[in-house]
Design a protein around this motif. Structure first.
Motif, PDB file in Angstrom:
ATOM      1  N   TRP A 166     -32.890 103.394  27.995  1.00 37.33           N
ATOM      2  CA  TRP A 166     -33.806 104.340  28.534  1.00 37.33           C
ATOM      3  C   TRP A 166     -34.625 103.601  29.597  1.00 37.33           C
ATOM      4  O   TRP A 166     -34.787 104.432  30.646  1.00 37.33           O
ATOM      5  N   HIS A 167     -34.772 102.446  29.455  1.00 41.43           N
ATOM      6  CA  HIS A 167     -35.701 101.747  30.633  1.00 41.43           C
ATOM      7  C   HIS A 167     -34.705 101.887  32.086  1.00 41.43           C
ATOM      8  O   HIS A 167     -35.297 102.412  33.157  1.00 41.43           O
ATOM      9  N   TYR A 190     -33.278 106.805  37.646  1.00 44.56           N
ATOM     10  CA  TYR A 190     -33.673 108.176  37.820  1.00 44.56           C
ATOM     11  C   TYR A 190     -34.735 108.286  38.749  1.00 44.56           C
ATOM     12  O   TYR A 190     -34.888 108.822  39.816  1.00 44.56           O
ATOM     13  N   THR A 191     -35.994 107.419  38.828  1.00 44.32           N
ATOM     14  CA  THR A 191     -37.050 107.259  39.611  1.00 44.32           C
ATOM     15  C   THR A 191     -36.326 106.707  40.995  1.00 44.32           C
ATOM     16  O   THR A 191     -36.659 107.149  41.888  1.00 44.32           O
ATOM     17  N   TYR A 192     -35.405 105.805  41.212  1.00 46.54           N
ATOM     18  CA  TYR A 192     -34.954 105.468  42.374  1.00 46.54           C
ATOM     19  C   TYR A 192     -34.177 106.621  42.974  1.00 46.54           C
ATOM     20  O   TYR A 192     -34.185 106.649  44.501  1.00 46.54           O
ATOM     21  N   ALA A 193     -33.276 107.498  42.354  1.00 47.36           N
ATOM     22  CA  ALA A 193     -32.577 108.526  42.897  1.00 47.36           C
ATOM     23  C   ALA A 193     -33.463 109.387  43.322  1.00 47.36           C
ATOM     24  O   ALA A 193     -33.403 110.150  44.269  1.00 47.36           O
ATOM     25  N   VAL A 212     -26.182 101.169  45.040  1.00 40.55           N
ATOM     26  CA  VAL A 212     -27.207 100.465  44.060  1.00 40.55           C
ATOM     27  C   VAL A 212     -27.068 100.992  42.570  1.00 40.55           C
ATOM     28  O   VAL A 212     -26.992 100.319  41.681  1.00 40.55           O
ATOM     29  N   ILE A 213     -26.741 102.521  42.438  1.00 39.15           N
ATOM     30  CA  ILE A 213     -26.802 103.096  41.382  1.00 39.15           C
ATOM     31  C   ILE A 213     -25.533 102.684  40.461  1.00 39.15           C
ATOM     32  O   ILE A 213     -25.215 102.259  39.374  1.00 39.15           O
ATOM     33  N   LEU A 214     -24.453 102.597  41.532  1.00 42.22           N
ATOM     34  CA  LEU A 214     -23.046 102.274  41.033  1.00 42.22           C
ATOM     35  C   LEU A 214     -23.200 100.796  40.471  1.00 42.22           C
ATOM     36  O   LEU A 214     -22.556 100.431  39.324  1.00 42.22           O
TER      37      LEU A 214
END
Length: 98
Positions: free
Chosen positions: A11-12, A18-21, A72-74
């Motif tokens: 969850w963290h 999610y915040t980064y996106a 970054v997300i990947l």
């Protein structure tokens, strides 16, 4: 205590990504707004060319920002990275003195 922390880790990670996106989306929206106002100003001047250096730079910046955000997300959700996290959590759990 460590089991609670380990159970909260997914969850963290999710909330952090999610915040980064959302931050990337906000930056993209700001670039789009800047381009819109630039184009509105140029349409009022009949002598200005349709394409300008400023729009090319802003489009390149937006594309680069989107690609960087995706990389970054990947990288954060890749299986190699998750295996590293699992090894670290096993190592820290075995060395606990609580």
């Amino acid at each position: 205590m460590r089991t609670v922390r380990a159970s909260r880790l997914p969850w963290h990670i999710f909330l952090g990504l999610y915040t980064y996106a959302l931050a990337v989306a906000t930056a993209e929206t700001g670039l789009m707004e800047k381009l819109t106002f630039t184009e509105m100003r140029k349409h009022s001047d009949s002598t200005a060319s349709k394409r300008s250096t400023e729009t090319a730079v802003a489009n390149g910046l937006g594309l680069g920002l989107a690609l960087l955000g995706g990389v970054v997300i990947l990288a954060a959700i890749s299986p190699k990275h998750q295996a590293t996290l699992q090894r670290k959590s096993v190592y820290s759990a075995s060395n606990s003195k609580c």
